[in-house]
Design a protein around this motif. Structure first.
Motif, PDB file in Angstrom:
ATOM      1  N   UNK A   1       1.066  -8.772  -7.792  1.00 22.95           N
ATOM      2  CA  UNK A   1       0.511  -9.534  -6.727  1.00 22.95           C
ATOM      3  C   UNK A   1       1.324 -11.007  -7.097  1.00 22.95           C
ATOM      4  N   UNK A   2       1.633 -11.403  -5.607  1.00 25.91           N
ATOM      5  CA  UNK A   2       2.300 -12.975  -6.000  1.00 25.91           C
ATOM      6  C   UNK A   2       1.471 -13.876  -5.508  1.00 25.91           C
ATOM      7  N   UNK A   3       1.655 -15.013  -5.407  1.00 24.67           N
ATOM      8  CA  UNK A   3       0.874 -16.222  -5.126  1.00 24.67           C
ATOM      9  C   UNK A   3       0.201 -15.910  -3.891  1.00 24.67           C
ATOM     10  N   UNK A   4       0.889 -15.336  -2.470  1.00 22.50           N
ATOM     11  CA  UNK A   4       0.271 -15.506  -1.209  1.00 22.50           C
ATOM     12  C   UNK A   4      -0.527 -14.121  -1.165  1.00 22.50           C
ATOM     13  N   UNK A   5      -0.795 -13.272  -2.410  1.00 24.32           N
ATOM     14  CA  UNK A   5      -1.585 -12.151  -2.377  1.00 24.32           C
ATOM     15  C   UNK A   5      -0.906 -10.835  -2.093  1.00 24.32           C
ATOM     16  N   UNK A   6       0.176 -10.894  -1.352  1.00 24.84           N
ATOM     17  CA  UNK A   6       0.898  -9.678  -1.203  1.00 24.84           C
ATOM     18  C   UNK A   6       1.444  -8.997  -2.505  1.00 24.84           C
ATOM     19  N   UNK A   7       1.635  -7.773  -2.072  1.00 28.19           N
ATOM     20  CA  UNK A   7       1.840  -6.688  -3.318  1.00 28.19           C
ATOM     21  C   UNK A   7       3.462  -6.651  -3.565  1.00 28.19           C
ATOM     22  N   UNK A   8       4.024  -6.443  -4.583  1.00 27.42           N
ATOM     23  CA  UNK A   8       5.296  -6.038  -4.765  1.00 27.42           C
ATOM     24  C   UNK A   8       5.586  -4.924  -5.637  1.00 27.42           C
ATOM     25  N   UNK A   9       6.307  -4.034  -5.355  1.00 29.12           N
ATOM     26  CA  UNK A   9       6.839  -3.157  -6.403  1.00 29.12           C
ATOM     27  C   UNK A   9       8.131  -3.674  -7.247  1.00 29.12           C
ATOM     28  N   UNK A  10       7.854  -3.427  -8.571  1.00 26.21           N
ATOM     29  CA  UNK A  10       8.990  -3.820  -9.363  1.00 26.21           C
ATOM     30  C   UNK A  10       9.434  -2.400 -10.317  1.00 26.21           C
TER      31      UNK A  10
END
Length: 204
Positions: free
Chosen positions: A168-177
Protein backbone atom coordinates in the motif's frame (compact mmCIF):
# COMPACT_ATOMS: atom_id res chain seq x y z
CA UNK A 1 49.60 5.84 -26.22
CA UNK A 2 52.82 6.34 -28.16
CA UNK A 3 51.11 7.80 -31.23
CA UNK A 4 49.98 11.33 -31.95
CA UNK A 5 46.91 12.86 -30.36
CA UNK A 6 45.02 12.61 -33.66
CA UNK A 7 45.92 8.90 -33.90
CA UNK A 8 44.70 8.29 -30.34
CA UNK A 9 41.49 10.20 -31.06
CA UNK A 10 40.89 8.07 -34.15
CA UNK A 11 41.36 4.85 -32.16
CA UNK A 12 39.01 6.01 -29.41
CA UNK A 13 36.41 7.08 -31.97
CA UNK A 14 36.67 3.66 -33.60
CA UNK A 15 36.08 2.03 -30.22
CA UNK A 16 32.97 4.11 -29.51
CA UNK A 17 31.47 3.36 -32.92
CA UNK A 18 32.36 -0.35 -32.86
CA UNK A 19 30.96 -1.07 -29.40
CA UNK A 20 27.82 1.09 -29.63
CA UNK A 21 27.72 0.97 -25.82
CA UNK A 22 30.06 3.66 -24.53
CA UNK A 23 29.31 7.36 -24.93
CA UNK A 24 32.89 8.36 -24.10
CA UNK A 25 36.31 6.72 -24.02
CA UNK A 26 39.10 8.19 -21.92
CA UNK A 27 42.74 7.12 -22.13
CA UNK A 28 45.25 7.74 -19.33
CA UNK A 29 48.98 7.19 -19.08
CA UNK A 30 50.56 4.75 -16.61
CA UNK A 31 50.47 7.45 -13.91
CA UNK A 32 46.72 7.81 -14.31
CA UNK A 33 46.80 11.19 -16.03
CA UNK A 34 44.28 11.66 -18.88
CA UNK A 35 45.99 11.93 -22.26
CA UNK A 36 43.09 11.62 -24.69
CA UNK A 37 39.30 11.75 -24.66
CA UNK A 38 36.66 10.99 -27.29
CA UNK A 39 34.56 12.89 -28.02
CA UNK A 40 36.86 15.79 -27.24
CA UNK A 41 34.03 17.81 -25.68
CA UNK A 42 33.30 15.03 -23.19
CA UNK A 43 33.60 15.07 -19.40
CA UNK A 44 37.32 15.78 -18.98
CA UNK A 45 37.49 15.59 -15.19
CA UNK A 46 37.90 12.20 -13.55
CA UNK A 47 34.99 11.17 -11.36
CA UNK A 48 35.77 10.28 -7.75
CA UNK A 49 35.46 6.50 -8.24
CA UNK A 50 37.45 6.65 -11.48
CA UNK A 51 40.28 8.20 -9.46
CA UNK A 52 40.23 5.16 -7.18
CA UNK A 53 39.97 2.49 -9.88
CA UNK A 54 42.47 3.87 -12.41
CA UNK A 55 45.59 3.47 -10.18
CA UNK A 56 44.44 -0.06 -9.31
CA UNK A 57 44.10 -0.97 -12.96
CA UNK A 58 47.47 0.62 -13.81
CA UNK A 59 49.41 -1.05 -10.99
CA UNK A 60 47.67 -4.41 -10.50
CA UNK A 61 45.95 -4.87 -13.85
CA UNK A 62 42.58 -5.13 -12.09
CA UNK A 63 39.55 -4.02 -14.15
CA UNK A 64 36.80 -2.18 -12.33
CA UNK A 65 33.30 -0.75 -12.60
CA UNK A 66 32.13 2.37 -10.81
CA UNK A 67 28.80 2.67 -9.08
CA UNK A 68 26.28 4.86 -10.94
CA UNK A 69 26.93 8.54 -10.39
CA UNK A 70 24.91 11.59 -11.36
CA UNK A 71 26.44 13.75 -14.11
CA UNK A 72 23.40 15.93 -14.84
CA UNK A 73 19.72 16.17 -14.02
CA UNK A 74 18.08 12.91 -15.08
CA UNK A 75 21.34 11.28 -16.21
CA UNK A 76 23.55 8.80 -14.39
CA UNK A 77 26.88 7.43 -15.62
CA UNK A 78 28.86 4.25 -15.02
CA UNK A 79 32.51 3.80 -15.96
CA UNK A 80 34.32 0.61 -16.95
CA UNK A 81 38.06 0.76 -16.19
CA UNK A 82 40.56 -1.63 -17.81
CA UNK A 83 44.37 -1.64 -18.12
CA UNK A 84 46.07 -1.06 -21.47
CA UNK A 85 49.03 -3.43 -22.01
CA UNK A 86 51.86 -3.53 -24.52
CA UNK A 87 51.57 -7.22 -25.40
CA UNK A 88 54.51 -8.17 -23.17
CA UNK A 89 52.74 -7.77 -19.86
CA UNK A 90 53.77 -4.16 -19.35
CA UNK A 91 51.02 -1.64 -18.62
CA UNK A 92 51.01 1.51 -20.72
CA UNK A 93 47.95 3.12 -19.20
CA UNK A 94 44.26 2.72 -18.54
CA UNK A 95 41.16 2.90 -20.73
CA UNK A 96 37.93 4.21 -19.21
CA UNK A 97 34.64 3.55 -21.01
CA UNK A 98 31.76 5.75 -19.87
CA UNK A 99 28.09 4.99 -20.44
CA UNK A 100 25.30 7.43 -19.62
CA UNK A 101 22.67 5.08 -18.36
CA UNK A 102 19.43 6.81 -19.32
CA UNK A 103 20.84 7.78 -22.73
CA UNK A 104 22.70 4.59 -23.64
CA UNK A 105 20.71 2.64 -26.29
CA UNK A 106 21.24 -0.76 -24.66
CA UNK A 107 20.06 0.48 -21.27
CA UNK A 108 17.12 2.49 -22.60
CA UNK A 109 15.88 -0.70 -24.27
CA UNK A 110 15.95 -2.37 -20.85
CA UNK A 111 13.89 0.44 -19.34
CA UNK A 112 11.41 0.44 -22.24
CA UNK A 113 10.86 -3.28 -21.75
CA UNK A 114 9.77 -2.68 -18.14
CA UNK A 115 7.06 -0.13 -18.95
CA UNK A 116 3.31 -0.40 -19.57
CA UNK A 117 2.65 -3.88 -18.19
CA UNK A 118 -1.13 -4.30 -18.62
CA UNK A 119 -1.07 -0.80 -20.08
CA UNK A 120 -0.32 0.89 -16.75
CA UNK A 121 2.84 -0.54 -15.20
CA UNK A 122 5.99 1.46 -14.40
CA UNK A 123 9.36 -0.28 -14.24
CA UNK A 124 12.81 0.63 -13.00
CA UNK A 125 16.14 -0.91 -11.97
CA UNK A 126 17.65 -0.83 -8.47
CA UNK A 127 21.39 -1.27 -7.83
CA UNK A 128 23.08 -3.29 -5.08
CA UNK A 129 22.97 -0.26 -2.77
CA UNK A 130 19.19 -0.01 -3.01
CA UNK A 131 19.14 3.05 -5.30
CA UNK A 132 17.02 3.49 -8.43
CA UNK A 133 19.54 3.78 -11.27
CA UNK A 134 17.44 3.20 -14.39
CA UNK A 135 13.98 4.66 -14.91
CA UNK A 136 11.80 6.08 -17.67
CA UNK A 137 12.01 9.76 -18.57
CA UNK A 138 8.70 10.27 -16.78
CA UNK A 139 10.23 8.85 -13.59
CA UNK A 140 13.67 10.45 -13.87
CA UNK A 141 13.03 12.39 -10.65
CA UNK A 142 13.29 9.04 -8.82
CA UNK A 143 16.87 8.40 -9.96
CA UNK A 144 19.19 7.73 -7.00
CA UNK A 145 16.21 7.55 -4.64
CA UNK A 146 16.34 4.66 -2.19
CA UNK A 147 14.07 1.70 -2.89
CA UNK A 148 13.90 -1.51 -0.89
CA UNK A 149 11.25 -4.17 -0.61
CA UNK A 150 9.55 -4.30 2.77
CA UNK A 151 10.80 -7.60 4.25
CA UNK A 152 7.50 -8.01 6.12
CA UNK A 153 5.49 -8.27 2.86
CA UNK A 154 4.38 -11.82 2.09
CA UNK A 155 5.26 -13.28 -1.29
CA UNK A 156 2.06 -13.57 -3.30
CA UNK A 157 3.58 -15.70 -6.08
CA UNK A 158 6.85 -16.61 -7.79
CA UNK A 159 6.88 -16.02 -11.54
CA UNK A 160 9.80 -16.60 -13.96
CA UNK A 161 12.50 -16.08 -11.36
CA UNK A 162 10.82 -13.08 -9.73
CA UNK A 163 8.47 -12.54 -6.80
CA UNK A 164 5.11 -10.82 -6.67
CA UNK A 165 4.01 -8.69 -3.69
CA UNK A 166 1.15 -6.36 -2.81
CA UNK A 167 1.85 -3.18 -0.88
CA UNK A 168 0.00 0.00 0.00
CA UNK A 169 1.18 3.54 -0.74
CA UNK A 170 0.61 6.75 1.20
CA UNK A 171 -2.89 7.42 -0.15
CA UNK A 172 -4.06 3.93 0.82
CA UNK A 173 -4.22 2.51 -2.70
CA UNK A 174 -2.64 -0.86 -3.31
CA UNK A 175 0.01 -1.80 -5.85
CA UNK A 176 1.23 -5.04 -7.26
CA UNK A 177 5.04 -5.32 -7.26
CA UNK A 178 7.04 -7.70 -9.43
CA UNK A 179 10.63 -7.90 -8.20
CA UNK A 180 13.21 -9.91 -10.12
CA UNK A 181 17.02 -10.11 -9.72
CA UNK A 182 19.15 -9.33 -12.77
CA UNK A 183 20.83 -12.58 -13.76
CA UNK A 184 24.59 -12.51 -13.18
CA UNK A 185 24.61 -9.02 -11.64
CA UNK A 186 23.60 -7.71 -8.18
CA UNK A 187 20.86 -5.40 -9.51
CA UNK A 188 17.08 -5.85 -9.40
CA UNK A 189 14.26 -5.01 -11.80
CA UNK A 190 10.98 -3.77 -10.35
CA UNK A 191 7.58 -3.30 -11.98
CA UNK A 192 4.87 -1.38 -10.10
CA UNK A 193 1.28 -1.88 -11.20
CA UNK A 194 -1.95 -0.48 -9.72
CA UNK A 195 -3.77 -3.35 -8.07
CA UNK A 196 -7.03 -2.11 -9.60
CA UNK A 197 -5.61 -2.80 -13.08
CA UNK A 198 -4.96 -6.43 -12.13
CA UNK A 199 -8.44 -6.83 -10.67
CA UNK A 200 -9.94 -5.29 -13.78
CA UNK A 201 -8.14 -7.82 -15.94
CA UNK A 202 -9.29 -10.69 -13.72
CA UNK A 203 -12.88 -9.50 -14.04
CA UNK A 204 -12.84 -9.58 -17.84
Amino acid sequence: LRGTESARQAKLAEGVRAGAFFDELLLTDAAGQPVSLYPAEGFKQLASEEKLLIPRAASAGAPGLTAPQRVSTGTLMVSFVVPVEDGKGGRLGVLVGRARMNVNPAMTRVVSGLQMTLGRGNGFVVDDQGRIVLASVQQSDRLMAEWRIDPSLPVLAEVEGGRVYINSVEDGTRRLLYVRPVQGYPWTTVIELPYAAVMGLAAE
